[in-house]
Design an enzyme around this catalytic site. Structure first.
Site, short mmCIF file in Angstrom:
data_model
loop_
_atom_site.label_atom_id
_atom_site.label_comp_id
_atom_site.label_asym_id
_atom_site.label_seq_id
_atom_site.Cartn_x
_atom_site.Cartn_y
_atom_site.Cartn_z
N HIS A 94 -22.14 91.93 -19.73
CA HIS A 94 -23.36 91.12 -19.92
C HIS A 94 -23.12 90.13 -21.04
O HIS A 94 -22.46 90.45 -22.02
CB HIS A 94 -24.55 92.02 -20.30
CG HIS A 94 -25.72 91.23 -20.78
ND1 HIS A 94 -26.63 90.64 -19.93
CD2 HIS A 94 -26.11 90.87 -22.04
CE1 HIS A 94 -27.53 89.97 -20.63
NE2 HIS A 94 -27.24 90.09 -21.93
N TYR A 131 -34.15 93.80 -19.29
CA TYR A 131 -34.20 93.19 -17.96
C TYR A 131 -35.64 92.93 -17.50
O TYR A 131 -35.92 92.92 -16.30
CB TYR A 131 -33.46 94.08 -16.95
CG TYR A 131 -31.95 93.99 -17.08
CD1 TYR A 131 -31.29 92.76 -17.08
CD2 TYR A 131 -31.16 95.15 -17.16
CE1 TYR A 131 -29.91 92.68 -17.18
CE2 TYR A 131 -29.78 95.07 -17.27
CZ TYR A 131 -29.15 93.83 -17.27
OH TYR A 131 -27.79 93.75 -17.36
N LYS A 161 -20.62 96.89 -19.68
CA LYS A 161 -21.51 97.78 -18.92
C LYS A 161 -20.79 99.09 -18.57
O LYS A 161 -19.57 99.21 -18.77
CB LYS A 161 -21.98 97.04 -17.67
CG LYS A 161 -22.82 95.78 -17.98
CD LYS A 161 -23.21 95.06 -16.69
CE LYS A 161 -24.13 93.89 -16.96
NZ LYS A 161 -24.57 93.25 -15.69
N ASN A 192 -20.60 94.35 -12.24
CA ASN A 192 -19.96 93.13 -12.75
C ASN A 192 -19.51 93.22 -14.21
O ASN A 192 -19.33 92.20 -14.88
CB ASN A 192 -20.83 91.90 -12.46
CG ASN A 192 -22.18 91.97 -13.15
OD1 ASN A 192 -22.45 92.90 -13.90
ND2 ASN A 192 -23.01 90.96 -12.92
N GLU A 215 -32.29 89.52 -27.56
CA GLU A 215 -31.46 90.66 -27.16
C GLU A 215 -30.76 91.29 -28.37
O GLU A 215 -30.62 92.52 -28.44
CB GLU A 215 -30.44 90.21 -26.10
CG GLU A 215 -31.12 89.85 -24.79
CD GLU A 215 -30.16 89.28 -23.74
OE1 GLU A 215 -28.94 89.14 -24.04
OE2 GLU A 215 -30.62 88.99 -22.62
N1 UDP Z 1 -27.77 92.06 -10.29
C1 UDP Z 1 -27.60 92.82 -9.14
N2 UDP Z 1 -27.84 92.22 -7.93
C2 UDP Z 1 -28.21 90.93 -7.81
C3 UDP Z 1 -28.38 90.16 -8.99
C4 UDP Z 1 -28.14 90.77 -10.20
O1 UDP Z 1 -27.26 94.00 -9.20
O2 UDP Z 1 -28.40 90.44 -6.68
C5 UDP Z 1 -27.50 92.69 -11.59
C6 UDP Z 1 -26.14 92.31 -12.17
O3 UDP Z 1 -25.61 93.46 -12.86
C7 UDP Z 1 -26.50 91.21 -13.16
C8 UDP Z 1 -27.83 91.74 -13.68
O4 UDP Z 1 -28.48 92.27 -12.53
O5 UDP Z 1 -25.51 91.05 -14.15
C9 UDP Z 1 -28.71 90.73 -14.35
O6 UDP Z 1 -28.90 89.65 -13.49
P1 UDP Z 1 -28.95 88.17 -14.05
O7 UDP Z 1 -29.42 87.28 -12.95
O8 UDP Z 1 -29.69 88.15 -15.35
O9 UDP Z 1 -27.39 87.83 -14.28
P2 UDP Z 1 -26.44 87.78 -15.56
O10 UDP Z 1 -27.22 87.11 -16.66
O11 UDP Z 1 -26.05 89.19 -15.89
O12 UDP Z 1 -25.25 86.95 -15.11
#
Ligand code: UDP
Length: 161
Positions: free
Chosen positions: A126, A60, A20, A123, A137
């Site tokens: 992805h 997303y 990211k 974080n 994806e």
């Molecule tokens: N995210 C965020 N706040 C939250 C939860 C998610 O900013 O409370 C962001 C974070 O960058 C995360 C992304 O949204 O990686 C997608 O969320 P998902 O639940 O799909 O998690 P991932 O698959 O990335 O672990």
């Protein structure tokens, strides 16, 4: 001895991994690639791009009603991302384990998020969370002509042939 053991079930599974914008800015691209290479996975696609809102709205889609969604899109369009496709046995599940918990505060040391991030909003990386999502994806981020089929010359160190 076969050089391309496509007969082994599951070794052609693929997943989308993306560094990211915070990870690119922090020069963590090489470290992320290194972890997947050393694990034994095969890189079959990679590009640096500035993601637009269109691709991120698709990517997303399931999160579109979450309160953090606008900030997530802002973050993901704040700079380039490095999108990659990695291939190998159980790569979707193993990648998720390597990436660590979504919430960086919960991510275990040794995982990418657990080593390089503190907060869920930044974080670093992805990784697709199911084989079906991975397929979706990969199709979203890559044209089929951007994916390369190639044979690892040392598969016998990765799989029992
Ligand atoms: N995210 C965020 N706040 C939250 C939860 C998610 O900013 O409370 C962001 C974070 O960058 C995360 C992304 O949204 O990686 C997608 O969320 P998902 O639940 O799909 O998690 P991932 O698959 O990335 O672990």
């Amino acid at each position: 001895l076969s050089c391309c053991p496509s007969g082994i079930p599951g070794i052609q599974e693929r997943t989308l991994v993306a560094v990211k914008p915070d990870g690119v800015q922090r020069r963590l691209v090489g470290d992320v690639i290194k972890r997947f290479e050393r694990r034994g996975f095969k890189l079959v696609g990679m590009k640096l791009l500035q993601a637009n809102e269109g691709i991120l709205a698709e990517h997303y889609h399931e999160l579109r009603r979450k309160p953090f969604y606008p900030a997530l899109i802002h973050y993901m369009t704040s700079g380039p991302v490095v999108a990659m496709v990695w291939e190998g046995y159980n790569v979707v599940r193993t990648s998720r384990a390597m990436v660590g918990d979504t919430d960086s505060a919960e991510a275990k040391p040794g995982t990418i998020r657990g080593d390089f991030s503190i907060h869920v909003s930044r974080n670093v990386v992805h990784a697709s969370d199911s084989v079906e999502m991975a397929q979706r994806e990969i199709n979203l981020w890559f044209h089929s002509s951007e994916l390369v089929d190639w044979d690892c010359c040392d598969y016998s160190n990765t799989y029992q042939l």
